[in-house]
Design an enzyme around this catalytic site. Structure first.
Site, PDB file in Angstrom:
ATOM      1  N   THR A   1      57.589  55.077  77.380  1.00 33.22           N
ATOM      2  CA  THR A   1      58.763  55.085  76.498  1.00 33.22           C
ATOM      3  C   THR A   1      59.308  56.503  76.485  1.00 33.22           C
ATOM      4  O   THR A   1      58.616  57.427  76.028  1.00 33.22           O
ATOM      5  CB  THR A   1      58.370  54.682  75.058  1.00 33.22           C
ATOM      6  OG1 THR A   1      57.756  53.401  75.107  1.00 33.22           O
ATOM      7  CG2 THR A   1      59.594  54.624  74.158  1.00 33.22           C
TER       8      THR A   1
ATOM      9  N   LYS B   1      64.752  49.317  74.303  1.00 30.32           N
ATOM     10  CA  LYS B   1      63.516  49.628  73.563  1.00 30.32           C
ATOM     11  C   LYS B   1      63.831  50.420  72.285  1.00 30.32           C
ATOM     12  O   LYS B   1      63.356  50.084  71.203  1.00 30.32           O
ATOM     13  CB  LYS B   1      62.589  50.436  74.490  1.00 30.32           C
ATOM     14  CG  LYS B   1      61.413  51.118  73.837  1.00 30.32           C
ATOM     15  CD  LYS B   1      60.214  50.237  73.732  1.00 30.32           C
ATOM     16  CE  LYS B   1      59.094  50.939  72.968  1.00 30.32           C
ATOM     17  NZ  LYS B   1      57.992  50.068  72.657  1.00 30.32           N
TER      18      LYS B   1
ATOM     19  N   LYS C   1      57.732  58.607  67.099  1.00 32.59           N
ATOM     20  CA  LYS C   1      58.192  58.977  68.453  1.00 32.59           C
ATOM     21  C   LYS C   1      59.445  58.183  68.843  1.00 32.59           C
ATOM     22  O   LYS C   1      60.444  58.746  69.289  1.00 32.59           O
ATOM     23  CB  LYS C   1      57.078  58.708  69.469  1.00 32.59           C
ATOM     24  CG  LYS C   1      57.546  58.936  70.889  1.00 32.59           C
ATOM     25  CD  LYS C   1      56.561  58.448  71.947  1.00 32.59           C
ATOM     26  CE  LYS C   1      57.253  58.497  73.311  1.00 32.59           C
ATOM     27  NZ  LYS C   1      56.419  58.037  74.401  1.00 32.59           N
TER      28      LYS C   1
HETATM   29  P1  NAD Z   1      47.941  57.488  76.088  1.00 31.32           P
HETATM   30  O1  NAD Z   1      48.076  58.896  75.611  1.00 31.32           O
HETATM   31  O2  NAD Z   1      46.740  56.700  75.716  1.00 31.32           O
HETATM   32  O3  NAD Z   1      48.038  57.460  77.702  1.00 31.32           O
HETATM   33  C1  NAD Z   1      48.820  58.336  78.464  1.00 31.32           C
HETATM   34  C2  NAD Z   1      47.936  58.826  79.604  1.00 31.32           C
HETATM   35  O4  NAD Z   1      48.707  59.623  80.494  1.00 31.32           O
HETATM   36  C3  NAD Z   1      46.766  59.681  79.126  1.00 31.32           C
HETATM   37  O5  NAD Z   1      45.547  59.086  79.510  1.00 31.32           O
HETATM   38  C4  NAD Z   1      47.003  61.019  79.829  1.00 31.32           C
HETATM   39  O6  NAD Z   1      45.820  61.658  80.231  1.00 31.32           O
HETATM   40  C5  NAD Z   1      47.825  60.577  81.029  1.00 31.32           C
HETATM   41  N1  NAD Z   1      48.561  61.679  81.639  1.00 31.32           N
HETATM   42  C6  NAD Z   1      49.356  62.600  81.051  1.00 31.32           C
HETATM   43  N2  NAD Z   1      49.849  63.448  81.989  1.00 31.32           N
HETATM   44  C7  NAD Z   1      49.351  63.037  83.170  1.00 31.32           C
HETATM   45  C8  NAD Z   1      49.479  63.506  84.505  1.00 31.32           C
HETATM   46  N3  NAD Z   1      50.217  64.583  84.813  1.00 31.32           N
HETATM   47  N4  NAD Z   1      48.825  62.845  85.484  1.00 31.32           N
HETATM   48  C9  NAD Z   1      48.084  61.750  85.197  1.00 31.32           C
HETATM   49  N5  NAD Z   1      47.918  61.249  83.951  1.00 31.32           N
HETATM   50  C10 NAD Z   1      48.545  61.895  82.956  1.00 31.32           C
HETATM   51  O7  NAD Z   1      49.282  56.755  75.641  1.00 31.32           O
HETATM   52  P2  NAD Z   1      49.545  55.171  75.601  1.00 31.32           P
HETATM   53  O8  NAD Z   1      49.299  54.669  74.229  1.00 31.32           O
HETATM   54  O9  NAD Z   1      48.873  54.546  76.760  1.00 31.32           O
HETATM   55  O10 NAD Z   1      51.140  55.158  75.791  1.00 31.32           O
HETATM   56  C11 NAD Z   1      51.725  55.372  77.062  1.00 31.32           C
HETATM   57  C12 NAD Z   1      53.223  55.152  76.930  1.00 31.32           C
HETATM   58  O11 NAD Z   1      53.473  53.822  76.465  1.00 31.32           O
HETATM   59  C13 NAD Z   1      53.904  56.101  75.918  1.00 31.32           C
HETATM   60  O12 NAD Z   1      55.147  56.480  76.461  1.00 31.32           O
HETATM   61  C14 NAD Z   1      54.042  55.227  74.675  1.00 31.32           C
HETATM   62  O13 NAD Z   1      55.138  55.620  73.872  1.00 31.32           O
HETATM   63  C15 NAD Z   1      54.276  53.860  75.297  1.00 31.32           C
HETATM   64  N6  NAD Z   1      53.888  52.729  74.435  1.00 31.32           N
HETATM   65  C16 NAD Z   1      52.690  52.747  73.785  1.00 31.32           C
HETATM   66  C17 NAD Z   1      52.348  51.659  72.971  1.00 31.32           C
HETATM   67  C18 NAD Z   1      51.025  51.633  72.243  1.00 31.32           C
HETATM   68  O14 NAD Z   1      50.840  50.755  71.384  1.00 31.32           O
HETATM   69  N7  NAD Z   1      50.077  52.527  72.545  1.00 31.32           N
HETATM   70  C19 NAD Z   1      53.215  50.575  72.839  1.00 31.32           C
HETATM   71  C20 NAD Z   1      54.413  50.576  73.543  1.00 31.32           C
HETATM   72  C21 NAD Z   1      54.743  51.673  74.345  1.00 31.32           C
END
Ligand code: NAD
Length: 303
Positions: free
Chosen positions: A98, A173, A248
Site C-alpha cells: 500500500t 484502496k 498509514k
Molecule cells: P511487514 O513489515 O510485516 O512486511 C514488510 C517486509 O518487507 C518486511 O519483512 C521487511 O523486512 C521487508 N523489506 C523491507 N525492505 C526490504 C528490502 N529492501 N528487501 C527485501 N525485503 C524488504 O508488513 P506487512 O504487514 O506484510 O505489510 C506489507 C504491505 O501490505 C504494507 O504496504 C501494508 O500497508 C500493506 N497491507 C498490510 C495489511 C496488514 O494487515 N498487515 C493489510 C493490507 C495491506
C-alpha cells in the site's frame, strides 16, 4: 503454461508477503523469495520458497516479480536500485504494497522505462486473508498487464478488480479506507453520544444496523462489545485491522487529498485523529478502539 513453468520472484516476505508467497507455492508456482529479516526467510524456506541472497536475485530469470513492502520509498528504492535491471525484458512487476498514488505512478514509469510491464495491486483482507488466500486485490494498469497478473492474484485472493490505469488500484484502496476511517469515527461518536443520553449500545445497534446508519464499521467491526460477537471490541480490541495501519492509509489519503486539491474536511480530520491515536501508543490496537479515546475525552480524560 502450467504454474510449474512460471517463476515468481517475491520480495518482502513479512506478515502479508510471507503467506501470499506460500499460497503461490501451494498452487504450483516456483517462488524465489527475499527479505531483509532472517526469521522471515526461515519461515519462507519451511513454506517451500527458494530463498535467495538479494532482491535482484529474486528477479533474475523470473516471469513475474511481486513486491510486498512497507512503503513507496521501499518500492522505488528497490526498483531504482537494481531490481528492474536484474529482470529480463518484459517481466511483469506486481506491487501489492500500500503506497502513495504518486509513488505507484512513478514505479509504473520506472518499470516501463526499463522495458517491463507492471500493475499496482494493493490488497485488503489483512493477515488472515493473506493466509487463507481470500484477499481482495484492487488493480491499476493496462488491460493486458492486468490479464497477465490475474491468474496469480486469483491464487492469493478471492476478489480481483481491475480499477483502471496505473496507480488507480492504490486510489481505490485509499478511497475505501478513507470511507472506513471516517465511518468508524462517526459510529464511535454515535455510541458515545448514545451512552450519555441513556441509550443502550444494543438498542442503538438494533436501530442503526437496520436503518440508514448501517455500514461495515457498525455491523461487522462494531466498536462496542456485545452486538457483534466476532468484532475485536469483544477481545480487548486485539486487531483485526491495527490502528497503525489505518493511520498509514489515512496519511496516504491525506497526501492525495492535498495533492489534488480536494476539500475533504472529514477525511483530513480522520487522518489527524488516527495519527494522534497511533502516536499516543495505541497503534497496536484494532482501529475500532478509537471509541475508547472518544469516550475518555468526552469524560474529560486524555489517554
Ligand atoms: P511487514 O513489515 O510485516 O512486511 C514488510 C517486509 O518487507 C518486511 O519483512 C521487511 O523486512 C521487508 N523489506 C523491507 N525492505 C526490504 C528490502 N529492501 N528487501 C527485501 N525485503 C524488504 O508488513 P506487512 O504487514 O506484510 O505489510 C506489507 C504491505 O501490505 C504494507 O504496504 C501494508 O500497508 C500493506 N497491507 C498490510 C495489511 C496488514 O494487515 N498487515 C493489510 C493490507 C495491506
Amino acid at each position: 503454461m502450467s504454474t510449474n513453468d512460471i517463476t515468481v520472484g517475491f520480495v518482502g516476505l513479512g506478515h502479508m508477503g510471507g503467506p501470499m508467497a506460500a499460497n503461490l507455492v501451494k498452487a504450483g508456482y516456483v517462488v524465489k523469495g527475499f527479505d531483509l529479516v532472517p526469521a522471515a526467510l526461515e519461515q519462507a524456506r519451511r513454506d517451500g520458497i527458494t530463498v535467495v541472497d538479494s532482491a535482484a536475485l529474486a528477479a533474475t530469470d523470473a516471469d513475474v516479480v511481486v513486491t510486498m513492502l512497507p512503503s513507496g520509498k521501499h518500492v522505488l528504492d528497490l526498483y531504482e536500485g537494481g531490481l528492474l535491471t536484474a529482470a529480463r525484458q518484459g517481466t511483469l512487476f506486481v506491487d501489492s504494497s500500500t503506497i502513495d498514488v504518486a509513488d505507484a505512478r512513478a514505479a509504473h514509469e520506472l518499470a516501463e522505462q526499463a522495458g517491463h510491464r507492471s500493475v499496482d495491486a494493493p490488497v485488503s483482507g489483512g493477515v488472515m486473508g493473506a493466509a487463507a488466500g481470500t484477499l481482495a486485490f484492487m488493480v491499476g494498469g493496462a488491460d493486458e498487464d492486468f490479464e497477465a497478473a490475474r491468474p496469480l492474484l486469483e491464487v492469493m485472493g478471492r476478489k480481483v478488480v481491475h480499477c483502471g490505469g496505473p496507480g488507480v488500484g492504490q486510489a481505490a484502496k485509499i478511497c475505501n479506507n478513507m470511507i472506513l476511517g471516517v465511518s468508524m469515527i462517526a459510529i464511535s461518536e454515535a455510541f458515545v453520544l448514545g451512552e450519555k443520553l441513556g441509550l443502550s449500545n444494543q438498542a442503538l445497534f438494533d436501530v442503526a444496523s437496520n436503518a440508514s446508519g448501517q455500514c461495515w464499521a457498525l455491523t461487522t467491526n462494531c466498536p462496542v462489545p456485545g452486538p457483534v460477537p466476532a468484532s475485536p471490541a469483544n477481545n480487548d480490541y486485539q486487531p483485526g485491522f491495527a490502528a497503525a495501519l489505518m493511520d498509514k492509509d489515512l496519511g496516504l489519503a491525506a497526501n492525495a487529498l492535498r495533492a489534488n486539491g480536494v476539500d475533504a474536511e472529514l477525511g483530513m480530520r480522520a487522518a489527524e485523529l488516527y495519527r494522534r491515536f497511533h502516536e499516543t501508543g495505541h497503534g497496536g490496537e484494532d482501529f475500532s478502539a478509537i471509541i475508547r479515546d472518544i469516550r475518555d475525552r468526552s469524560n474529560g480524560e486524555t489517554r
